[in-house]
Design a protein around this motif. Structure first.
Motif, mmCIF file in Angstrom:
data_model
loop_
_atom_site.group_PDB
_atom_site.id
_atom_site.type_symbol
_atom_site.label_atom_id
_atom_site.label_comp_id
_atom_site.label_asym_id
_atom_site.label_seq_id
_atom_site.Cartn_x
_atom_site.Cartn_y
_atom_site.Cartn_z
ATOM 1 N N ALA A 1 0.861 -1.081 -0.199
ATOM 2 C CA ALA A 1 0.403 -0.005 -0.308
ATOM 3 C C ALA A 1 0.913 1.377 -0.218
ATOM 4 O O ALA A 1 0.807 2.155 -0.780
ATOM 5 N N ALA A 2 2.195 1.041 0.612
ATOM 6 C CA ALA A 2 2.891 2.549 0.526
ATOM 7 C C ALA A 2 3.866 2.876 -0.117
ATOM 8 O O ALA A 2 3.903 3.808 -0.959
ATOM 9 N N SER A 3 3.953 1.896 -1.786
ATOM 10 C CA SER A 3 4.159 2.210 -2.614
ATOM 11 C C SER A 3 4.047 2.530 -3.075
ATOM 12 O O SER A 3 4.432 2.761 -4.151
ATOM 13 N N ILE A 4 2.692 2.200 -3.583
ATOM 14 C CA ILE A 4 1.309 2.457 -4.656
ATOM 15 C C ILE A 4 1.219 4.134 -4.526
ATOM 16 O O ILE A 4 0.853 4.145 -5.605
ATOM 17 N N TYR A 5 1.418 4.730 -3.345
ATOM 18 C CA TYR A 5 1.630 5.898 -3.013
ATOM 19 C C TYR A 5 2.042 7.020 -3.998
ATOM 20 O O TYR A 5 3.345 7.598 -3.832
ATOM 21 N N GLN A 6 1.587 7.688 -4.970
ATOM 22 C CA GLN A 6 2.539 8.270 -5.729
ATOM 23 C C GLN A 6 1.651 9.979 -5.457
ATOM 24 O O GLN A 6 0.783 10.470 -5.127
ATOM 25 N N ALA A 7 2.141 10.963 -7.003
ATOM 26 C CA ALA A 7 2.185 12.197 -6.555
ATOM 27 C C ALA A 7 0.855 12.576 -6.585
ATOM 28 O O ALA A 7 -0.164 13.619 -6.199
ATOM 29 N N ASN A 8 -0.370 12.107 -7.266
ATOM 30 C CA ASN A 8 -1.656 11.761 -7.274
ATOM 31 C C ASN A 8 -2.516 10.863 -8.357
ATOM 32 O O ASN A 8 -1.518 9.496 -7.259
ATOM 33 N N THR A 9 -3.739 10.531 -8.190
ATOM 34 C CA THR A 9 -4.666 9.782 -8.085
ATOM 35 C C THR A 9 -4.285 8.769 -9.720
ATOM 36 O O THR A 9 -3.969 7.327 -9.179
ATOM 37 N N THR A 10 -3.751 9.209 -10.441
ATOM 38 C CA THR A 10 -3.742 8.616 -11.497
ATOM 39 C C THR A 10 -2.292 8.004 -11.555
ATOM 40 O O THR A 10 -1.609 6.673 -12.160
ATOM 41 N N LEU A 11 -1.485 8.494 -11.346
ATOM 42 C CA LEU A 11 -0.016 7.931 -10.996
ATOM 43 C C LEU A 11 0.349 6.885 -10.187
ATOM 44 O O LEU A 11 0.607 5.492 -9.955
ATOM 45 N N ALA B 1 -5.505 -3.434 -4.250
ATOM 46 C CA ALA B 1 -6.038 -3.092 -4.042
ATOM 47 C C ALA B 1 -7.286 -1.947 -2.545
ATOM 48 O O ALA B 1 -8.289 -1.014 -2.993
ATOM 49 N N VAL B 2 -6.449 -2.037 -1.622
ATOM 50 C CA VAL B 2 -7.377 -1.653 -0.658
ATOM 51 C C VAL B 2 -6.358 -0.716 -0.416
ATOM 52 O O VAL B 2 -6.752 0.811 -0.013
ATOM 53 N N GLY B 3 -5.531 -0.136 -0.504
ATOM 54 C CA GLY B 3 -4.277 1.079 -0.734
ATOM 55 C C GLY B 3 -4.779 1.702 -1.779
ATOM 56 O O GLY B 3 -5.399 3.328 -1.285
ATOM 57 N N LEU B 4 -5.425 1.593 -2.912
ATOM 58 C CA LEU B 4 -6.272 2.210 -3.953
ATOM 59 C C LEU B 4 -6.966 2.819 -4.030
ATOM 60 O O LEU B 4 -7.728 3.860 -4.136
ATOM 61 N N ALA B 5 -8.370 1.832 -3.159
ATOM 62 C CA ALA B 5 -9.226 2.260 -2.370
ATOM 63 C C ALA B 5 -9.363 3.511 -1.467
ATOM 64 O O ALA B 5 -9.802 4.665 -1.587
ATOM 65 N N CYS B 6 -8.315 4.084 -0.530
ATOM 66 C CA CYS B 6 -7.763 4.869 0.020
ATOM 67 C C CYS B 6 -7.886 6.302 -0.389
ATOM 68 O O CYS B 6 -8.037 7.039 -0.028
ATOM 69 N N CYS B 7 -6.561 6.138 -1.941
ATOM 70 C CA CYS B 7 -5.879 6.836 -2.852
ATOM 71 C C CYS B 7 -7.118 7.582 -3.322
ATOM 72 O O CYS B 7 -7.445 8.675 -2.950
ATOM 73 N N VAL B 8 -8.640 6.439 -3.102
ATOM 74 C CA VAL B 8 -9.064 7.292 -4.335
ATOM 75 C C VAL B 8 -10.349 8.050 -3.533
ATOM 76 O O VAL B 8 -10.942 9.313 -3.437
ATOM 77 N N LEU B 9 -10.775 7.567 -1.865
ATOM 78 C CA LEU B 9 -11.048 8.151 -1.093
ATOM 79 C C LEU B 9 -10.701 9.596 -0.421
ATOM 80 O O LEU B 9 -11.467 10.368 0.585
ATOM 81 N N VAL B 10 -9.736 9.621 0.353
ATOM 82 C CA VAL B 10 -8.673 10.466 0.615
ATOM 83 C C VAL B 10 -8.883 11.266 -0.729
ATOM 84 O O VAL B 10 -7.572 10.949 -0.763
ATOM 85 N N THR B 11 -9.010 12.440 -0.961
ATOM 86 C CA THR B 11 -8.591 13.545 -2.091
ATOM 87 C C THR B 11 -7.643 14.634 -2.151
ATOM 88 O O THR B 11 -7.579 14.922 -0.468
ATOM 89 N N ASN B 12 -6.713 15.241 -2.438
ATOM 90 C CA ASN B 12 -5.826 15.820 -2.071
ATOM 91 C C ASN B 12 -6.551 17.107 -2.454
ATOM 92 O O ASN B 12 -6.198 17.332 -4.026
ATOM 93 N N ARG B 13 -7.441 17.789 -2.260
ATOM 94 C CA ARG B 13 -8.193 19.009 -2.693
ATOM 95 C C ARG B 13 -6.585 20.414 -2.946
ATOM 96 O O ARG B 13 -7.016 21.738 -3.337
ATOM 97 N N ARG B 14 -6.056 20.214 -1.953
ATOM 98 C CA ARG B 14 -4.517 21.114 -1.866
ATOM 99 C C ARG B 14 -4.185 20.699 -2.910
ATOM 100 O O ARG B 14 -2.964 22.214 -3.249
ATOM 101 N N ALA B 15 -4.154 19.745 -4.227
ATOM 102 C CA ALA B 15 -3.525 20.175 -5.304
ATOM 103 C C ALA B 15 -3.641 21.594 -5.839
ATOM 104 O O ALA B 15 -3.060 22.072 -6.876
#
Length: 576
Positions: A365-375, A466-480
């Motif tokens: 899960a930690a490894s999949i988090y990049q600068a944005n949701t697409t990446l 799967a779980v990490g990607l789901a959290c990436c979608v749910l926790v949005t980065n509105r500050r981008a």
């Protein structure tokens, strides 16, 4: 999934890590204590960091990496010795993973970023431990970290200017590519010019910041840096159409002028590319540069070149810069929240499924988090595919592992080398080698049946992704999007200063040249920051519309002002 060309210096971290790992691994094998290999690997893996920095800066940076690794390991081992709840250990490992992600992004440490720190620390949280063993294990990691520092600094005895020559060579190559692209605009491909111009500005900006880290305490070092600065000015001249290039920006020229400029740009691009090859080969600086530097030394310091360039004042550096990037409202904080939430839920989901290695789900899960949701989505696919192929490779290597501990060490080192050789081509390809290496480290500590190990790893990979990607979608980065507004304001302020200097007339002395140089550095940095902010925000979902027209206008005006500043300073220097 498309493969790219490998990064030009991939072999440097690869060979450094190979040496830093091999020495303690073979020592532990001779002592019959391969169960300690996780702790020495923690320090040895620090040899993967800071290879883009000059040696003086690398000598200061690597100790911080080693201390961060040792501190993380100490926290993990202490928690493992005191906490019996697996669910609580998952929470601790996830919070530490979030800290790794945010701090590595704030310090801009570069590859491999937070991944190695999180992999080692998350594994250590689940290693059986007694409080009395912790000091010895930390000491082993610290000793291997010292060895990693020595290995990374050893090349300075052979090529003391290697890192700065490489970044200048990259700038020359980017400038050559820009000249060729601009020369081809007459053929109907003008859309490629802005991308090439941004790539050149970023490469030149990175090269200047690298040269700022090079000390000039002796005349020999000052002369060497002066030669590199002159080559970098020549590369930078492509942004302003100075020297031997055309005299205006490509978008400001009529088609006939661009076609005429193509005949001039071709030989200049070839010349810049030739100088880049000479820099990479380690040969002495080109004669044209040495002659110019010697002429300046004989004539005294010229007004337009008042000694080595320095970074502009007023910008925080070092620890202050890191704290500024972590201040309240930072766009890095939502990313940290994503990592913490995703890792916790992935680890708990792994426990619910009944897998015996929940830290693998945390690391995935930690490894999949990049600068944005697409990446992050792309990285999740790459990680899943790479781990699946890596498990197949591990299965194929099982007969060799049964040959004994020495064969296992050789395979682990070969996988480490393969991972560094492949990961810059595409992350999934590097994961093919990382997966068996991680499983081998597990085998050294506590052997597990191969079928159980492979099944657990595959389940944890799927669950973590799967779980990490789901959290990436749910926790949005509105500050981008907020970062874009800040970057636009910085570009506007830098443009105002640049146009004021350009309308004030030609530089007449060292002070004027210094002010123009600082304005150029500030504007180039702001343009690079704006483009990075736009690319990050464009890959986030659930965002307000991006101000496309303002962004385009700011970049056009900014690059026009940057070209004017470059022309103002580059022309007299090139003439010298």
């Amino acid at each position: 999934m498309r493969l790219r060309r490998p990064v030009d210096i991939w072999h440097k971290p690869a060979l450094s890590a190979l040496a830093a790992l091999a020495i303690p691994d073979l020592t532990l094998w001779a002592l019959g204590r391969l169960d300690l290999i996780l702790y020495t690997s923690a320090g040895a893996m620090c040899a993967l960091y800071a290879h883009g920095l000059p040696y003086a800066a690398r000598a200061r940076t690597l100790p911080w990496v080693v201390l961060g690794m040792v501190a993380s390991l100490g926290i993990a081992l202490t928690a493992a010795s005191l906490i019996t709840s697996t669910a609580l250990l998952v929470v601790c490992a996830s919070l530490l993973a979030a800290v790794h992600k945010v701090v590595c992004e704030a310090t801009r440490i570069g590859p491999p970023g937070n991944l190695i720190l999180t992999f080692i620390a998350a594994s250590a949280f689940f290693v059986p431990q007694h409080p009395g063993q912790v000091p010895l294990h930390i000491a082993l990691a610290l000793g291997a970290g010292v060895l990693a520092w020595l290995v990374c600094m050893a090349p300075s005895l052979i090529r003391p200017q290697g890192p700065e020559r490489i970044v200048v060579a990259r700038a020359l190559e980017a400038a050559a590519a820009l000249l060729r692209t601009e020369a081809g605009t007459g053929g109907g491909e003008p859309a490629r010019v802005p991308h090439a111009r941004h790539a050149t500005a970023a490469a030149v900006n990175a090269a200047w910041h690298t040269l700022f880290l090079v000390p000039v305490h002796t005349p020999a070092k000052a002369a060497a840096r002066a030669g590199l600065e002159r080559l970098l000015v020549r590369a930078e001249s492509a942004l302003g159409g100075t020297g031997h290039t055309v005299e205006a920006s490509a978008e400001d020229q009529p088609r006939e002028a661009r076609c005429a400029g193509a005949g001039v740009a071709g030989p200049e691009a070839d010349r810049l590319g030739g100088w880049a090859r000479e820099l990479r080969s380690g040969r002495p600086l080109p004669e044209v540069v040495l002659s110019a530097v010697q002429a300046q030394e004989l004539a005294g310091v010229a007004a337009e070149a008042p000694g080595p360039r320095r970074p502009a004042p007023g910008h925080p550096r070092g620890v202050r810069a890191v704290l500024t990037r972590l201040a309240p409202g930072s766009p890095l904080l939502p990313i940290g929240a994503r990592v913490a939430a995703g890792c916790v839920l992935a680890g708990w989901a792994s426990m619910a499924v009944g897998v015996g290695h929940p830290y693998w789900a945390v690391v995935t899960a930690a490894s999949i988090y990049q600068a944005n949701t697409t990446l992050s989505w792309q990285r999740a696919l790459q990680r899943t595919l790479g781990n699946l192929l890596g498990l197949l490779l591990y299965t194929a290597l099982l007969p060799l592992m049964h040959l004994g501990p020495l064969a296992m060490i050789a395979l682990a080192l070969a996988c480490q080398l393969g991972a560094e050789a492949c990961i810059t081509r595409n992350y999934w390809l590097g994961s093919v080698c990382v997966t068996p290496m991680a499983l081998l480290l597990t085998e050294f500590g506590s052997p597990v049946p191969a079928t159980t190990l492979i099944a657990d790893r595959w389940i944890d990979t799927v669950v973590g992704a799967a779980v990490g990607l789901a959290c990436c979608v749910l926790v949005t980065n509105r500050r981008a999007a907020d970062r874009i507004e800040v970057a636009l304001g910085q570009v506007a302020a830098a443009e105002a200063v640049a146009f004021r200097l350009l309308t004030a007339g030609p530089a007449v002395g060292a002070d004027d040249a210094r002010d123009i140089g600082w304005a150029r550095d500030r504007l180039a940095g702001c343009l690079v920051e704006l483009r990075e902010a736009v690319e990050v925000a464009a890959g986030e979902w659930w965002q307000r519309s991006l101000p496309e027209e303002r962004i385009t206008h700011a970049e056009q005006q900014g690059h026009r002002a940057l070209a004017g500043l470059v022309r103002r300073l580059s022309a007299p220097t090139l003439a010298a």
